[in-house]
Write an enzyme that holds these catalytic residues in place. Sequence first.
Site, PDB file in Angstrom:
ATOM      1  N   ARG A  38       0.876  -1.180   0.000  1.00 38.00           N
ATOM      2  CA  ARG A  38       0.000   0.000   0.000  1.00 38.00           C
ATOM      3  C   ARG A  38       0.904   1.219   0.000  1.00 38.00           C
ATOM      4  NH1 ARG A  38      -0.237   2.081   5.006  1.00 38.00           N
ATOM      5  NH2 ARG A  38      -0.586   0.387   6.444  1.00 38.00           N
TER       6      ARG A  38
ATOM      7  N   HIS B  70      -2.550   3.895   5.901  1.00 37.01           N
ATOM      8  CA  HIS B  70      -3.665   2.959   6.108  1.00 37.01           C
ATOM      9  C   HIS B  70      -4.993   3.624   5.711  1.00 37.01           C
ATOM     10  CE1 HIS B  70      -6.155  -0.122   7.910  1.00 37.01           C
ATOM     11  NE2 HIS B  70      -6.765   0.810   8.605  1.00 37.01           N
TER      12      HIS B  70
ATOM     13  N   TYR C 188       6.077   4.416  10.985  1.00 31.04           N
ATOM     14  CA  TYR C 188       6.398   2.995  11.145  1.00 31.04           C
ATOM     15  C   TYR C 188       7.056   2.348   9.923  1.00 31.04           C
ATOM     16  CZ  TYR C 188       1.776   2.607   8.900  1.00 31.04           C
ATOM     17  OH  TYR C 188       0.715   2.751   8.054  1.00 31.04           O
TER      18      TYR C 188
HETATM   19  C1  LIG Z   1     -12.392  -7.631  13.814  1.00 31.48           C
HETATM   20  C2  LIG Z   1     -11.609  -6.355  13.686  1.00 31.48           C
HETATM   21  N1  LIG Z   1     -10.574  -6.113  14.527  1.00 31.48           N
HETATM   22  C3  LIG Z   1      -9.872  -4.958  14.406  1.00 31.48           C
HETATM   23  C4  LIG Z   1     -10.205  -4.033  13.444  1.00 31.48           C
HETATM   24  C5  LIG Z   1      -9.412  -2.729  13.345  1.00 31.48           C
HETATM   25  N2  LIG Z   1      -8.643  -2.714  12.093  1.00 31.48           N
HETATM   26  C6  LIG Z   1      -9.090  -2.058  11.009  1.00 31.48           C
HETATM   27  S1  LIG Z   1      -8.073  -2.227   9.704  1.00 31.48           S
HETATM   28  C7  LIG Z   1      -6.992  -3.172  10.580  1.00 31.48           C
HETATM   29  C8  LIG Z   1      -5.747  -3.713   9.923  1.00 31.48           C
HETATM   30  C9  LIG Z   1      -6.082  -4.659   8.811  1.00 31.48           C
HETATM   31  O1  LIG Z   1      -4.943  -5.024   8.093  1.00 31.48           O
HETATM   32  P1  LIG Z   1      -5.004  -5.965   6.834  1.00 31.48           P
HETATM   33  O2  LIG Z   1      -5.957  -7.092   7.069  1.00 31.48           O
HETATM   34  O3  LIG Z   1      -3.622  -6.306   6.475  1.00 31.48           O
HETATM   35  O4  LIG Z   1      -5.697  -5.073   5.694  1.00 31.48           O
HETATM   36  P2  LIG Z   1      -5.238  -3.665   5.073  1.00 31.48           P
HETATM   37  O5  LIG Z   1      -5.890  -2.588   5.897  1.00 31.48           O
HETATM   38  O6  LIG Z   1      -3.760  -3.602   5.074  1.00 31.48           O
HETATM   39  O7  LIG Z   1      -5.811  -3.680   3.692  1.00 31.48           O
HETATM   40  C10 LIG Z   1      -7.426  -3.342  11.892  1.00 31.48           C
HETATM   41  C11 LIG Z   1      -6.719  -4.102  12.942  1.00 31.48           C
HETATM   42  C12 LIG Z   1     -11.294  -4.325  12.596  1.00 31.48           C
HETATM   43  N3  LIG Z   1     -11.670  -3.509  11.609  1.00 31.48           N
HETATM   44  N4  LIG Z   1     -11.970  -5.501  12.731  1.00 31.48           N
END
Ligand SMILES: Cc1ncc(C[n+]2csc(CCOP(=O)(O)OP(=O)(O)O)c2C)c(N)n1
Length: 374
Positions: A271, A275, A284
């Site tokens: 990405r 975020h 980071y």
């Molecule tokens: C069940 C749950 N736990 C925590 C979150 C908070 N959260 C939102 S995005 C994220 C990181 C997700 O990372 P990834 O799966 O690698 O997807 P990316 O955002 O990099 O596309 C977190 C922990 C959430 N949305 N849902």
Amino acid sequence: MSITANAYLGGPRPAPDELLPSAVPVRFVTEAGTASDVPSGYAAPSDDRLGEAYRRMVVARRFDQQASALTRQGRLAVYPSSRGQEACQVAGVLALRQQDWLFPTYRDTAAVVARGVDPVDVLTLVRGDWHCGYDPMATRVAPLCTPLATQLLHAVGMADALRRKGEDGVVMALVGDGGTSEGDFHEALNFAAVFGAPVVFLIQNNQYAISVPLSEQTAAPALAYKGVGYGVRSEQVDGNDLVAVLAVLDEAVEHARSGRGPFLVEAHTYRLDGHTNADDPSRYRAEEEVRRWAAADPLPRLEAWLRAREALTDRDIGAARAEAEALAADLRARIELDGPPNVLEMFDHVYADPTPQLKEQRRSLEAEAEGTEA
Ligand SMILES: Cc1ncc(C[n+]2csc(CCOP(=O)(O)OP(=O)(O)O)c2C)c(N)n1
């Protein structure tokens, strides 16, 4: 109603060798846009389809840039950019047919636009206006899903339903690297494998879950290996090489459609932005790392590849860019035309028979909105 044959239930178990991913990610095109010298074993997509993919990637990139700009103007509540992940998102859609389903996460707006959903409707969720701005049944696109990995269980349920109804639809379920640590991811893989559900899991490993790097997320040799323990055929691919992603996903979709059960693909990508607009990624990750990945950008890579094959002209590029500009202008013009939504709509379509508590909350909010609170 006929229930089609199940790939694994009661049948012989697959040998591990049949499931294992390639030792290195499948790649057709190098970062310089030249042919990779490692044989992939997958059939290359036609130049016509690659040209179509290029067009949709140009549009996806412009859509993303416009959405980020709308956020800075305060016209979207939040926006998770997919810049850099267009090869995964566009290939994920191009591998599907009309009768197939897409189950996206919040980051997969480019995929939903590439699937043909109105970009204004795609952004309804991140404007904070509605749970989902489009009709999932009509578009065969599930709502953009924010709770991590829950969409995977819904996707497997849909795939199992399609199979039981004797329909030949396939489900493409998208998830991030962080999502693979969720229990739902594992339950979805197990259920899909046991019941032979026609679902393709596409992990976009963009290296970070917000600020958590992959090294703190998993000790697996690669995320692709997570399918093997469940009996799911697995593969890993260079996620910034559209040709490779589409070649692998074509085979994965065919595998699922022909009754051979689920398929898991890990696409290694990055990405390029934060975020979301609320994140500062410089806290980071190192600039040098971002520069390295920017040099592996999927868009110029595909452009160089197609130009060298004389499958893309200046005129094609101009037309794709003009289409992208028109989409951005249309998005700017229409994004707020509907005005603010009716807040009471948040209670609609949650339950067929709302609970007494919800009815009371609705009455209370209505009174507050009308200024007639006791
Ligand atoms: C069940 C749950 N736990 C925590 C979150 C908070 N959260 C939102 S995005 C994220 C990181 C997700 O990372 P990834 O799966 O690698 O997807 P990316 O955002 O990099 O596309 C977190 C922990 C959430 N949305 N849902």
